[in-house]
Design a protein around this motif. Structure first.
Motif, mmCIF file in Angstrom:
data_model
loop_
_atom_site.group_PDB
_atom_site.id
_atom_site.type_symbol
_atom_site.label_atom_id
_atom_site.label_comp_id
_atom_site.label_asym_id
_atom_site.label_seq_id
_atom_site.Cartn_x
_atom_site.Cartn_y
_atom_site.Cartn_z
ATOM 1 N N VAL A 68 0.292 -0.778 0.141
ATOM 2 C CA VAL A 68 -0.321 0.081 -0.062
ATOM 3 C C VAL A 68 0.662 1.144 -0.286
ATOM 4 N N ARG A 70 1.521 4.161 0.789
ATOM 5 C CA ARG A 70 1.418 5.694 2.574
ATOM 6 C C ARG A 70 0.917 6.763 1.120
ATOM 7 N N GLU A 72 0.388 7.913 -1.598
ATOM 8 C CA GLU A 72 -1.252 8.318 -2.204
ATOM 9 C C GLU A 72 -2.172 7.809 -1.285
ATOM 10 N N GLN A 73 -2.614 7.265 -0.048
ATOM 11 C CA GLN A 73 -3.781 7.232 0.804
ATOM 12 C C GLN A 73 -4.033 8.590 1.080
ATOM 13 N N LYS A 76 -5.678 11.121 -1.115
ATOM 14 C CA LYS A 76 -5.979 11.311 -1.441
ATOM 15 C C LYS A 76 -7.266 11.076 -0.270
ATOM 16 N N PHE A 77 -6.720 11.267 0.584
ATOM 17 C CA PHE A 77 -7.831 12.292 2.354
ATOM 18 C C PHE A 77 -7.922 13.698 1.685
#
Length: 129
Positions: A68, A70, A72-73, A76-77
């Protein structure tokens, strides 16, 4: 003059009610009795089949967890957060002044009520003691 007796229509209605059998929200005429008995057996079998619970299917687990990202997460958030903030109705200056004044007046009113009750109860306790 001949007197004739009028047929009572309520007897026919009562007979029709007796002949009508209500099942599953549908009215069916009970002409032979066998038809409805067969339908009941079929409906009972269907209900039992529906009631049987099938065991839950096992989920195939991936052999290897995907990595995953992190970064990119987090991106996105924050994009989602900014999109939600754009949907918010932000009050203008006039609305903020009105809302603030309502809160201040309510706090002062409650404070005065508490002070009055406190003073009255203190007076009563001092008088009794």
């Amino acid at each position: 003059m001949a007197v004739t007796k009028k047929q009572d229509s309520s007897n026919k209605k009562d007979q029709a009610k007796k002949d009508t059998v209500k099942r599953d929200g549908l009215d069916r005429k009970d002409t032979s009795g066998k038809d409805i008995a067969k339908r009941d057996i079929v409906l009972n079998k269907e209900k039992k089949e529906i009631a049987k619970k099938e065991p839950p299917a096992k989920k195939d687990l991936p052999a290897k967890k995907e990595q995953v990202n992190r970064l990119e997460q987090v991106q996105k958030f924050f994009k989602g957060t900014l999109n939600e903030l754009k949907k918010v109705h932000w009050p203008n200056r006039r609305e903020i002044i009105i809302y603030t004044s309502v809160v201040v007046v309510a706090v002062v009113a409650v404070g005065v009520l508490i002070w009055l009750f406190d003073s009255a109860l203190s007076f009563v306790l001092n008088f009794l003691l």
